[in-house]
Enzyme design. Structure first.
Site, short mmCIF file in Angstrom:
data_model
loop_
_atom_site.label_atom_id
_atom_site.label_comp_id
_atom_site.label_asym_id
_atom_site.label_seq_id
_atom_site.Cartn_x
_atom_site.Cartn_y
_atom_site.Cartn_z
N HIS A 149 12.84 -10.21 17.44
CA HIS A 149 14.01 -10.55 18.43
C HIS A 149 15.21 -9.95 18.36
CE1 HIS A 149 11.97 -13.83 20.67
NE2 HIS A 149 11.37 -14.15 19.48
N ASP A 156 10.67 -14.81 24.30
CA ASP A 156 9.81 -16.14 24.08
C ASP A 156 9.55 -16.76 25.31
OD1 ASP A 156 9.43 -15.65 21.20
OD2 ASP A 156 10.91 -17.18 20.79
N GLU A 238 1.66 -16.90 17.93
CA GLU A 238 2.60 -17.74 18.86
C GLU A 238 2.25 -17.30 20.06
OE1 GLU A 238 6.38 -17.75 15.72
OE2 GLU A 238 6.59 -16.59 17.61
#
Length: 266
Positions: A149, A156, A238
């Protein structure tokens, strides 16, 4: 008396010289700005819903994360443009993207690491990592000292069925429900049912976990397929985590704050 006066005059002159040459008080260092290539997502696509979790207390830390000054999604321009393309397609099908986190400063990652090492702080375990022992967060890969990130091309996000319903604010101290509980029992979120909530530290969050079936699996695959088509790569562990490739800054971890001023005019 003359001797005393001369001594006083000499002392005064010495003090004046010392004051004149004393260094000025140190000025606070200005915050770094985002380099060219970063933009506010809203300037590229104002229709994408933004629910920037780390500016709130509804996080696995139980507090706002360091470096998150304002609830603004900042990304590299290619990543933002790709989200815009995905959003155009989704709107025609009655859906919208919703981002939880975008660019993440290194100071926020450092905050995660400090929290993970504090084994006495387990205030949010009941929601975000009910089945994971906190000492295992590093070994199991949930927490790391660097994050993609911080390079600016990772986001996300989830899908929301339109018309979007607002998400109620989290009330610190409220009863916690496991992030993998049925959607009707989890913390309310406008997202379609993905099988777990966001930031759920559990193997059920793995995008292709075989225990996730039916509508939940279809929703994950729909999100993955939509973003893959515009150049994003999913992190298999994820379902919400995607990185736009090729990355504009593949080797640089930035630390400017999440603040509109970091990308002023962009």
């Amino acid at each position: 008396m003359r001797t005393v006066l001369r001594a006083l005059a000499t002392a005064a002159a010495t003090l004046l010289v010392a004051t004149a040459v004393s260094p000025a008080p140190a000025q606070a260092r200005p915050e770094p700005k985002a380099p060219e290539g970063f933009v506010a997502l809203r300037s590229v696509d104002p229709t994408i819903i933004q629910e920037m979790r780390y500016t709130t207390a509804h996080t696995f830390l139980g507090e706002r994360v360091d470096g998150y000054r304002q609830p603004v999604c900042i990304l590299t321009r290619p990543a933002a443009r790709a989200l815009h393309l995905a959003q155009k397609r989704l709107l025609r099908q009655g859906y919208s993207l919703k981002v939880y986190d975008c660019y993440r400063p290194q100071r926020a990652v450092d905050h995660f690491v400090r929290w993970a090492k504090d084994l006495d702080d387990q205030a949010m375990k009941g929601e975000f990592y009910p089945l994971v022992d906190k000492p295992r967060l590093f070994d199991d890969g949930y927490i790391a000292e660097k994050s993609g990130h911080s390079r600016g091309s990772t986001v996300d996000l989830t899908l929301v069925r339109l018309p979007a319903l607002p998400t109620r604010p989290y009330r610190p101290g409220e009863r916690l429900t496991p992030c993998f509980a049925p959607k009707s029992e989890r913390f309310p979120d406008s997202s379609v049912d993905m099988g777990t909530g966001y930031d759920c530290f559990d193997t059920l969050s793995h995008t292709d976990d075989p225990r996730i079936q039916g509508a939940q699996r279809a929703n994950r695959q729909f999100l993955k397929r939509t973003l893959t088509d515009v150049g994003f790569v999913n992190l298999p562990e994820e379902w919400w985590h995607f990185t736009h490739k090729p990355e504009l800054f593949p080797d640089t971890y930035f630390d400017f704050p999440v603040d509109r001023r970091s990308v002023a005019g962009r």
